[in-house]
Scaffold this active site. Sequence first.
Site, PDB file in Angstrom:
ATOM      1  N   ASP A  99      36.334  53.894  38.659  1.00 54.73           N
ATOM      2  CA  ASP A  99      34.972  53.750  38.149  1.00 54.73           C
ATOM      3  C   ASP A  99      34.645  55.000  37.324  1.00 54.73           C
ATOM      4  OD1 ASP A  99      32.514  52.515  37.639  1.00 54.73           O
ATOM      5  OD2 ASP A  99      32.422  51.695  39.655  1.00 54.73           O
ATOM      6  N   HIS A 153      27.924  42.731  32.253  1.00 55.02           N
ATOM      7  CA  HIS A 153      27.812  43.880  33.154  1.00 55.02           C
ATOM      8  C   HIS A 153      27.867  43.535  34.639  1.00 55.02           C
ATOM      9  CE1 HIS A 153      25.351  46.779  35.532  1.00 55.02           C
ATOM     10  NE2 HIS A 153      26.276  47.582  35.050  1.00 55.02           N
ATOM     11  N   GLU A 180      29.009  44.229  44.628  1.00 52.50           N
ATOM     12  CA  GLU A 180      29.240  45.659  44.861  1.00 52.50           C
ATOM     13  C   GLU A 180      28.412  46.181  46.041  1.00 52.50           C
ATOM     14  OE1 GLU A 180      28.478  48.091  41.438  1.00 52.50           O
ATOM     15  OE2 GLU A 180      29.223  49.925  42.392  1.00 52.50           O
ATOM     16  N   HIS A 219      31.212  43.358  37.006  1.00 50.80           N
ATOM     17  CA  HIS A 219      30.956  44.000  38.299  1.00 50.80           C
ATOM     18  C   HIS A 219      30.320  42.943  39.198  1.00 50.80           C
ATOM     19  CE1 HIS A 219      30.628  47.543  35.545  1.00 50.80           C
ATOM     20  NE2 HIS A 219      31.098  48.234  36.563  1.00 50.80           N
TER      21      HIS A 219
END
Length: 308
Positions: free
Chosen positions: A267, A129, A159, A156
């Site tokens: 997304d 994740h 971010e 991810h």
Amino acid sequence: MSELCNAHTHLELSDLGRVCPQEPTSFARWMAGFIWSLRKRKLDDYRAAVMLGIETLRACGTTHVHDITNTWASVEPLLQSGMQGCVYLEVMGQKRERALVRMKEAVRRITDLRRSHAESPMSVGLSLHSTWSCHPDLLREGAAWCRENKVPLCIHAAESPAETELLLTGRVRELGWARTQIGRSLRMLPRSGPRLSPITYLASLGVLQARPLLVHAVQVSDEEIAAIARARCTVVHCPRSNTLLSCGRMRLEAFLSAGIPVYLGTDSRVSSPDLDVRAEAAAAKKMHAGRVDGEKINAMLAPPNPET
Ligand SMILES: [Zn+2]
């Protein structure tokens, strides 16, 4: 354009547009609201959302998708959809033993699916994740397995400013508020960070060597962009989600100058107004006006080339 790729989605959340902020908010506040919205959700809700998501992508003319599924509910529908791209079975968790057991389950499932759907236009991969929600051994072992078995990996990374703060200091000031809102759900966060920024942390664990599809890559230094280029990773840019979650502007021009392939993704509907990747390109042109040519942004709507 005959081929149109949405390079980052979570189709199992396609019915949760009500959670998407109307105006920019903080990442931590958004995360708290998002986790709260999942509290009564059943597997059938995720399945119905996947079907809605596939229908929506088709209506936008999307031919390729790179989808992450935390519940693994989107795997079969995407394999049967005739769409091209990759579906990534997601694993996360800061509790080491539990996370590694889940990864073993994912490895078994992915291995079976890659064998039984070897001819499918939709590939099957692993998603770890994020830097902050996975135990370091999960990141290390998951990436090593993908590298050894030539399985696509997605993560991810870099971010929000909150992610960098958490990894560097072991805490996020805003999460004081979020923890009181959602209690148990955020207890998985590490108590002490690795004291490294996100991309440097992934490099230290050998994750970049698996050439992951890096989603977001907003909070990066020049040295980290050089490391991404050296590792020949591909990056997905989601400008509308980055704006709504106050993550800042990705330095797209620096990635392109370094020769890094960058693609566009919406997304999920939880942080994006819709699943139309052409709207993402329009937002990218506004965000990077004067820095990146519009034609270069149009080229980011093509599907990632696994050979590059
Ligand atoms: Zn995402």
